[in-house]
Design a protein around this motif. Structure first.
Motif, mmCIF file in Angstrom:
data_model
loop_
_atom_site.group_PDB
_atom_site.id
_atom_site.type_symbol
_atom_site.label_atom_id
_atom_site.label_comp_id
_atom_site.label_asym_id
_atom_site.label_seq_id
_atom_site.Cartn_x
_atom_site.Cartn_y
_atom_site.Cartn_z
ATOM 1 N N GLY A 75 -4.276 1.083 1.591
ATOM 2 C CA GLY A 75 -3.370 1.630 0.606
ATOM 3 C C GLY A 75 -1.889 1.206 0.646
ATOM 4 O O GLY A 75 -1.533 0.514 1.620
ATOM 5 N N VAL A 85 -0.978 5.844 -1.408
ATOM 6 C CA VAL A 85 -1.975 5.604 -2.509
ATOM 7 C C VAL A 85 -3.054 4.727 -2.125
ATOM 8 O O VAL A 85 -2.660 3.528 -1.857
ATOM 9 C CB VAL A 85 -1.380 5.327 -3.934
ATOM 10 C CG1 VAL A 85 -2.437 5.241 -4.707
ATOM 11 C CG2 VAL A 85 -0.598 6.382 -4.413
ATOM 12 N N ASP A 86 -4.297 5.109 -2.047
ATOM 13 C CA ASP A 86 -5.307 4.240 -1.640
ATOM 14 C C ASP A 86 -5.567 3.330 -2.803
ATOM 15 O O ASP A 86 -5.790 3.658 -3.959
ATOM 16 C CB ASP A 86 -6.586 4.866 -1.320
ATOM 17 C CG ASP A 86 -6.345 5.489 -0.056
ATOM 18 O OD1 ASP A 86 -5.662 5.330 1.007
ATOM 19 O OD2 ASP A 86 -7.317 6.711 0.376
ATOM 20 N N VAL A 87 -5.741 2.074 -2.567
ATOM 21 C CA VAL A 87 -5.905 0.977 -3.696
ATOM 22 C C VAL A 87 -7.255 0.477 -3.526
ATOM 23 O O VAL A 87 -7.676 0.328 -4.758
ATOM 24 C CB VAL A 87 -4.926 -0.260 -3.451
ATOM 25 C CG1 VAL A 87 -5.373 -1.329 -4.296
ATOM 26 C CG2 VAL A 87 -3.400 0.144 -3.515
ATOM 27 N N THR A 113 -12.355 -0.872 -5.855
ATOM 28 C CA THR A 113 -11.158 -0.334 -6.302
ATOM 29 C C THR A 113 -11.171 1.221 -6.268
ATOM 30 O O THR A 113 -12.304 1.825 -6.717
ATOM 31 C CB THR A 113 -11.053 -0.974 -7.526
ATOM 32 O OG1 THR A 113 -11.035 -2.330 -7.738
ATOM 33 C CG2 THR A 113 -9.633 -0.382 -8.371
ATOM 34 N N LEU A 115 -8.092 2.928 -7.635
ATOM 35 C CA LEU A 115 -7.296 3.129 -8.464
ATOM 36 C C LEU A 115 -7.639 3.671 -9.530
ATOM 37 O O LEU A 115 -8.911 3.374 -9.943
ATOM 38 C CB LEU A 115 -6.355 2.042 -8.695
ATOM 39 C CG LEU A 115 -5.443 1.492 -7.772
ATOM 40 C CD1 LEU A 115 -4.714 0.103 -8.322
ATOM 41 C CD2 LEU A 115 -4.346 2.372 -7.196
ATOM 42 N N SER A 116 -7.141 4.741 -9.905
ATOM 43 C CA SER A 116 -7.592 5.500 -11.127
ATOM 44 C C SER A 116 -6.428 6.514 -11.756
ATOM 45 O O SER A 116 -5.441 6.773 -11.275
ATOM 46 C CB SER A 116 -8.730 6.550 -10.916
ATOM 47 O OG SER A 116 -8.515 7.427 -10.306
ATOM 48 N N LEU A 119 -1.654 6.820 -11.893
ATOM 49 C CA LEU A 119 -1.069 6.013 -10.745
ATOM 50 C C LEU A 119 -1.111 4.555 -10.803
ATOM 51 O O LEU A 119 -0.730 3.743 -10.330
ATOM 52 C CB LEU A 119 -1.736 6.442 -9.428
ATOM 53 C CG LEU A 119 -1.173 7.668 -8.856
ATOM 54 C CD1 LEU A 119 -1.962 8.306 -7.753
ATOM 55 C CD2 LEU A 119 0.252 7.701 -8.480
ATOM 56 N N VAL A 120 -2.119 4.114 -11.741
ATOM 57 C CA VAL A 120 -2.431 2.785 -11.861
ATOM 58 C C VAL A 120 -1.323 1.846 -12.075
ATOM 59 O O VAL A 120 -0.987 0.860 -11.525
ATOM 60 C CB VAL A 120 -3.305 2.294 -13.011
ATOM 61 C CG1 VAL A 120 -3.699 0.747 -13.126
ATOM 62 C CG2 VAL A 120 -4.880 2.804 -12.508
ATOM 63 N N VAL A 123 1.405 1.804 -9.376
ATOM 64 C CA VAL A 123 1.096 0.961 -8.126
ATOM 65 C C VAL A 123 1.066 -0.470 -8.568
ATOM 66 O O VAL A 123 1.677 -1.370 -7.686
ATOM 67 C CB VAL A 123 -0.333 1.264 -7.606
ATOM 68 C CG1 VAL A 123 -0.859 0.416 -6.600
ATOM 69 C CG2 VAL A 123 -0.652 2.822 -7.160
ATOM 70 N N VAL A 132 -5.470 -4.610 -11.510
ATOM 71 C CA VAL A 132 -5.982 -3.720 -10.388
ATOM 72 C C VAL A 132 -6.714 -4.894 -9.489
ATOM 73 O O VAL A 132 -6.293 -4.924 -8.154
ATOM 74 C CB VAL A 132 -7.197 -2.914 -11.004
ATOM 75 C CG1 VAL A 132 -7.663 -2.451 -9.642
ATOM 76 C CG2 VAL A 132 -6.387 -1.897 -11.756
ATOM 77 N N ALA A 135 -3.807 -6.535 -7.330
ATOM 78 C CA ALA A 135 -3.609 -5.389 -6.414
ATOM 79 C C ALA A 135 -4.668 -5.213 -5.058
ATOM 80 O O ALA A 135 -4.310 -5.326 -3.872
ATOM 81 C CB ALA A 135 -3.517 -4.071 -6.959
#
Length: 302
Positions: A75, A85-87, A113, A115-116, A119-120, A123, A132, A135
């Motif tokens: 994250g 935030v966990d990526v 992944t 991310l959702s 927050l996408v 981040v 993504v 990232a």
């Protein structure tokens, strides 16, 4: 009935094994796609519980056990009020699988992944990347570089049970191709005497264990298949033949490659052949031999 006779009758009319044992045994690595692989799910996971699967096809039965998995959520900290935030979730898991004409001991790398939602964009902007995927690659690369210290013992064990009767006094030769993976780290970190192959009969009728690492030229930088061949003797009658492959080595989260997802073979075994070196004579053959000796003895007396 000898092993070759059993295979010729019970497996395939197109079988290529001759009295000299030439040709790999068709269907030996069936059922194909049978795979054991423990889970890496979780925020911070070190899973040492082996996954065990089994199955049969034709005259073959296989049991796979694969133990050892490590996983972690990677994250980034976006600061107040969002926080961490966990990526992505990254992990390495051990697997043992029969596939095609091979038994494969390997590791699977998983980068997924996390991310959702809204927050996408936040981040991606924080990381200064446009996708993504970028990232995830960046965070995983940072994770690997940091050396988290997460490590786990990869433990592979696969047993093939061949429904072929063998007889006391027989001597057999087994040969196959053994191929090491691309990572010399895996080979040089192998613990104990693994990889080993133990050949046995039902109920412990006989047992023979071979140190396969001693037969493999690990100094070769290429990964070309190498032939392994040895003989063993059957101590007592058995309705089947068991071949147990076993190996262990250490895996660390630092083995992760941010750009490579999927399977990596550590060691594979293919193209099994079995040759009966000292066949047990059929009763009729033995009787004829004794009669012949009797005739020779009588002529000498005369």
């Amino acid at each position: 009935m000898t092993f070759q006779q059993f295979v010729l009758i019970g497996v395939s009319a197109g079988m290529t094994i001759s009295a000299q044992g030439q040709g790999a045994i068709p269907g030996f690595f069936e059922p194909s796609g049978l795979r054991a692989q423990p889970s890496t799910a979780g925020l911070l996971t070190v899973n040492n519980v082996p996954d065990i699967v089994g199955g049969s096809s034709g005259f073959m039965g296989w049991s796979h056990s694969a133990g050892g998995a490590v996983g972690v959520n990677a994250g980034v900290n976006l600061g107040f009020p969002v926080g961490n935030v966990d990526v992505a979730h990254v992990g390495i898991s051990t697997y043992a699988e029969t596939t095609g004409s091979s038994l494969v001991f390997g590791r699977n790398q998983e980068i997924s992944t996390l991310l959702s939602g809204s927050l996408v964009g936040t981040v991606l902007g924080f990381l200064g990347v446009g996708s993504v995927g970028e990232a995830v690659d960046g965070v995983v690369a940072d994770l690997v570089a940091s050396g988290t210290g997460l490590q786990v013992l990869s433990d592979w064990n696969s047993t093939a049970t061949v429904a072929a009767p063998v007889t006391a006094g027989q001597e057999w030769e087994v040969s196959f191709m053994m191929t090491k993976g691309a990572s010399l780290l895996d080979i040089t970190s192998v613990l104990g005497s693994g990889p080993t192959l133990t050949i046995s009969g039902s109920g412990g009728a006989y047992t023979s264990t071979i140190d396969l690492l001693g037969l493999l030229d690990i100094n070769l930088l290429n990964n070309s298949p190498q032939e392994v061949s040895f003989t063993f003797e059957v101590d007592s009658d058995s309705p089947n033949l068991e071949m147990e492959f076993d190996m262990s080595s250490l895996a660390n989260i630092a083995l992760l490659n941010a750009g490579a997802d999927g399977d990596t073979a550590v060691m594979s075994f293919s193209d099994i052949t079995l040759t009966e070196v000292t066949p047990i004579p059929e009763p009729s053959t033995a009787i004829l031999g004794l009669l012949g000796l009797g005739l020779v003895a009588r002529r000498r007396r005369a």
